[in-house]
Structures are given as structure tokens and as C-alpha cells.
Design an enzyme around this catalytic site. Structure first.
Site, short mmCIF file in Angstrom:
data_model
loop_
_atom_site.label_atom_id
_atom_site.label_comp_id
_atom_site.label_asym_id
_atom_site.label_seq_id
_atom_site.Cartn_x
_atom_site.Cartn_y
_atom_site.Cartn_z
N PHE A 107 0.82 -1.21 0.00
CA PHE A 107 0.00 0.00 0.00
C PHE A 107 0.86 1.27 0.00
CE2 PHE A 107 -3.27 -2.56 2.67
CZ PHE A 107 -3.68 -3.24 1.53
N GLU A 234 -24.19 -7.44 22.59
CA GLU A 234 -23.62 -8.59 21.89
C GLU A 234 -23.35 -9.71 22.88
OE1 GLU A 234 -20.74 -7.32 18.51
OE2 GLU A 234 -20.36 -5.94 20.17
N HIS A 258 -21.91 4.08 15.37
CA HIS A 258 -23.15 3.31 15.35
C HIS A 258 -24.27 3.92 16.21
CE1 HIS A 258 -20.87 0.53 13.14
NE2 HIS A 258 -20.48 -0.27 14.11
N LYS A 358 -20.21 -6.19 25.28
CA LYS A 358 -19.93 -7.55 24.82
C LYS A 358 -20.19 -8.54 25.94
CE LYS A 358 -16.66 -6.39 21.17
NZ LYS A 358 -17.56 -6.92 20.12
#
Length: 507
Positions: A107, A234, A258, A358
Site C-alpha cells: 500500500f 452482543e 453506530h 460484549k
């Protein structure tokens, strides 16, 4: 599902060369290629689409296409489908795979970009999209080299676009620096900052439900709404992302993108039209109106948690500090709960409670809008102890749909109340095909619709909204433990309890 119902006249995207930087990463294999397959299945990709993987590993064009095919068949078959219901269709895949090729290159090596230019020249179209599915440290480097090589130069007949994944910066300063880097070599209309939450049908339906139904907009304000809860829970832990998570944490990973995007969908003012500039302008305004807490208030209105040993899905799991590539004394948060206020005419006085974590009890992403309860006076001399508030719940995953809670009298001689639900699940009304959630976003990028992508001011306002918490946590790094399989630490309940409110149950 690949549902472009908001675009009833959807036509195949124009011929384009789509470069996937980081072609051997999970994002390309698990999400982007299945999404491209689904778009091809639905007739939304022109036969002139060329897909070019870019990465440092050596592999042939055929080997790269076969690797993707094998992965989708064995690991991601649930994300694709076709009319006979047998997963990946050989003929459909073959028609897509014939236009897949690969460029091996560093890259940071200018010769890589010369090879990309040759790919565009040989494709038969000058249109190109550069999708950066790479580690964030490469974003500015790749974009600067694309600009220096002339690959971002547009003409009236050809577009050049760049898709940037999150995380877009790690605080206000780094987000501003990245925006300045991008805008030094291309215009805002060429930049597609992607948030895959905005590709979910239920998220997009928030705008349709709000602004196409007069019933909602009439009471969508602080006169009728008591508070709003936004949850993204989650059941999984950090899995293989320990190194990434140690430097990120739940706040940076989920809040400025989000959850703030969900907040913006709920709280934004009606746009003048459903064009990209109008919608994104209103979202930026409402995120910019989030009250900047002092350090003291930021600590008071936030909870940081970290999961410990417990059970998930009936099986024992380790705590965060025992995960791979995690420091044994880590203070990185895996759970966050925040209270934020929006200081504008519509929402003044209405708290927005946001939580994400989580290893929680269930997978659940939803918005719960709590309406102020009805007056109690007329029930004072009855057996009704208190009136429950009405909630409008918009579930984004796993069971996409909307439900409204109402109070009704139970049958019988006494006056007893029961809670009933009115609503719908998407799967009961629409044909739901497997998807990754990226289909609409990729299609919009190929066709030049930026409505579901974040603008520079939206990104920077999001970081400004969380910066007080980041600053406060630098001085107080303690995290509250919670067992895996639970819904966060007790302090999260206390955050709402101080205001006389409670979280809705997760799941």
C-alpha cells in the site's frame, strides 16, 4: 436482505472498477463479496463491474477468486441465497468471478498505484471506486498516494470515489486530521464514510416511519416523550480482535458512529427533502446539539464495565483479561452506558440513555422510546397501583421490526391492567433474503447516493459528543466488573435509577 424498496426504479449500477484494498481480510471475505454476489443475483450490478483485490500477498487472479468462492461456500453461505435455495449458485458466481482479478502490492509503494491505473485502463470504463478495507493506519497513506498518482481525478464522464471504513479517527483531533487529509486530494462528494448500521433495513425505516406517518411526528417531542433508550448488546467477546480492542474499547468502537447514528435517526428534524445533503445536514445538526458535559458531569453520567468469567450460551467463557492479546491488568472497557442530552427546542429535557457491551445475555440492538405516562387521577380509587408508560420499540437485530406497548383492561369484574403489544416483524410482511447489510451501501456508492454515508461535520460532531467522556476517563481509569452473560454492571442500573427510570430487558 438486499431490499432496495426505497428505490423502486433501481437500475443496475454503472460499469465500474471496484478496488478492494485489504483483499485478504475478513471484511472482504465475510461481508463485501457476499454482498456483491447478492447484488449480482438481484440484477443490480452491470456486467461491466470489475472487482480488483489489492493486498501484499502473492496469488493469481484465479486463485484469488477461488479463495473467495471457497470461503463463501464454507463460512458465509448463510449470507447468500438464490431462487432454488441452495446457497451459492455456481452459474451466478461464475458470471461474477470472471470479472475478479488481483493486484499484489504494498500500500505504501507507488508502483502499486501504477498497476491500479493499468487495471482501470484495461477495464473499458474510467469509473473507479477504491474501498479501503484496511487497518485505519493506512487510510491517509493510501488516499494520499491515490491523489498523487492522479487516480482520484474525475471528469464529466467518469467518477472516482473512496470508501472509508471505521474507526474514522480515535478522537476529535485525529478525525479532523483525517478529514483534512482526504479533502486535500478530493472533494466531499467523492468520500463515502461507511457505517454498516445504516445499511440495515430497520434503521432506514426509522426515517420512513417518522416522516411518512403523521401520527408519529405529532408527538415526537419533549411534550410527550419521557426518555429514549438505545441498546446494542452482543453475546460474543472480543474473539480475535484483542489487539484492536485494547487500543479502542467499547466507547470508541460503538458510540461516535453506530449508536450516535441511531440517535440521529430518532432525533433529527424533518429534512427539506430526502436528498443526501438535506438528510446529512439534519443529522449533523442534532449530533452537534449534544450537550458537552464537564469532566465531573461526564463521570457522573457514564459507566464503564469489563466482562469477567461467566457463561455464554450455556458454556463457560473467560473474562476479557484472559482473552488473547489482552493485558492481564487491562482497564479497557467492554461495556459503556451513557446519559446524553440534546440541547435544542424539540428535545430539551429529554435524556437519551445509550448502552453497548460484549458478552451480554442476548444479542439485541434496539431503540426504545418511552412516552410520558397518562395522568393517574382517574384511577386513584381503583386497584391500579400505577400506570405503566407506553414504549415504542424499534428492533434492529436480530428480530427486525417495530412494536408499540399499550395498556388494556384484563377481562373480569375488577379493574386490572395488562400490557399488550401492537406491531410487526419484517419477516412476517416482507420476503427476507439472507444478506450482509452492506448491499444497499455498496449499491449507493456505485450509483453516487451519499444519503446513508457520513459527512465530515457529522463525524467530527460525533467525536465532540464523546470527547468529554474520553477526557474524564483518562483521569479515572477504573472499570466496573460484570460477569459474562449478564447485562452490564450494577452501576448501569443506578445510572437510570437516579432519574427514577429503569432499562428495558435485553432480548
Amino acid at each position: 436482505m438486499t431490499d432496495l424498496s426505497s428505490k423502486p426504479d433501481a437500475k443496475p449500477a454503472p460499469p465500474t472498477t471496484l478496488f478492494l484494498f485489504g483483499a485478504h481480510g475478513d471484511l472482504v471475505k465475510r461481508l463485501l463479496m457476499p454482498a456483491l454476489y447478492n447484488l449480482s443475483r438481484d440484477g443490480l450490478l452491470d456486467g461491466g463491474l470489475r472487482i480488483v483485490g489489492v493486498d501484499h500477498n502473492a496469488i493469481s487472479d484465479e486463485g484469488f477468486a477461488k479463495k473467495l468462492e471457497d470461503f463463501i461456500r464454507n463460512e458465509a453461505s448463510s449470507k447468500v441465497d438464490h431462487p432454488d435455495g441452495e446457497g451459492l449458485n455456481a452459474a451466478l458466481w461464475a458470471s461474477l468471478a470472471k470479472n475478479i482479478s488481483y493486484v499484489q502490492g504494498d500500500f505504501l509503494d507507488d508502483s502499486t498505484y501504477a498497476a491500479l491505473e493499468q487495471k482501470i485502463f484495461a477495464s473499458g470504463t474510467a469509473n473507479a471506486v477504491f474501498y479501503l478495507a484496511t487497518a485505519p493506519r493506512f487510510f491517509s497513506e493510501v488516499v494520499q498516494r491515490l491523489g498523487a498518482s492522479g487516480l482520484l481525478k474525475e471528469t464529466p464522464e467518469a467518477f472516482r470515489r473512496v470508501v472509508i471504513e471505521k474507526p474514522f479517527g480515535s478522537d476529535v483531533q485525529t478525525a479532523q486530521a483525517l478529514n483534512e487529509c482526504l479533502l486535500s486530494v478530493m472533494s466531499e462528494k467523492q468520500i463515502y464514510r461507511i457505517d454498516h448500521y445504516l445499511g440495515k433495513e430497520t434503521v432506514q425505516n426509522i426515517l420512513v416511519s417518522r416522516f411518512s406517518n403523521g401520527l408519529f411526528e405529532a408527538f415526537w417531542n419533549n411534550h410527550y416523550i419521557d426518555h429514549v433508550q438505545i441498546t446494542a448488546a452482543e453475546t460474543v467477546g472480543v474473539e480475535t480482535r484483542g489487539s484492536f480492542y485494547e487500543h479502542t474499547g467499547a466507547l470508541r468502537d460503538m458510540l461516535p458512529n453506530h449508536l450516535f447514528q441511531l440517535l440521529a435517526m430518532v432525533a433529527m428534524e424533518p429534512p427539506a427533502a430526502f436528498g443526501a445533503d438535506a438528510v446529512r445536514g439534519e443529522k449533523a445538526k442534532v449530533i452537534g446539539a449534544i450537550r458537552p458535559w464537564s469532566k465531573e458531569d461526564a463521570l457522573k453520567n457514564s459507566v464503564r464495565g469489563q466482562y469477567t468469567q461467566g457463561e455464554s450460551g450455556g458454556k463457560p467463557v473467560v473474562g476479557y483479561r484472559e482473552e488473547n492479546n489482552v493485558a492481564p491488568d487491562s482497564t479497557t472497557e467492554t461495556f459503556v452506558a451513557l446519559k446524553v442530552m440534546i440541547d435544542n427546542w424539540r428535545w430539551v429535557g429529554v435524556p437519551f440513555y445509550l448502552r453497548t457491551g460484549k458478552r451480554m445475555s442476548a444479542r439485541d440492538t434496539e431503540i426504545a422510546i418511552c412516552f410520558k405516562p397518562a395522568p393517574y387521577a382517574q384511577f386513584r380509587d381503583t386497584d391500579v397501583e400505577r400506570l405503566q408508560p407506553n414504549y415504542l420499540r424499534i428492533q434492529i437485530q436480530p428480530n427486525e421490526g417495530m412494536w408499540f406497548d399499550l395498556q388494556a383492561k384484563q377481562p373480569g369484574p375488577g379493574l386490572k391492567m395488562a400490557n399488550i403489544e401492537l406491531g410487526f416483524a419484517y419477516k412476517d410482511f416482507f420476503q427476507m433474503q439472507p444478506s450482509t447489510g452492506y448491499e444497499t451501501l455498496i449499491y449507493d456508492c456505485l450509483t453516487g447516493d451519499q444519503t446513508l454515508f457520513q459527512r465530515a461535520d457529522n463525524i467530527e460532531n460525533g467525536w465532540r459528543g464523546v470527547q468529554p467522556f474520553l477526557d474524564a476517563w483518562q483521569e479515572q481509569t477504573d472499570v466496573q466488573p460484570y460477569k459474562a452473560g449478564e447485562d452490564g454492571p450494577e452501576a448501569a442500573k443506578e445510572l437510570l435509577g437516579r432519574d427514577g427510570r429503569v432499562w428495558l430487558n435485553i432480548g
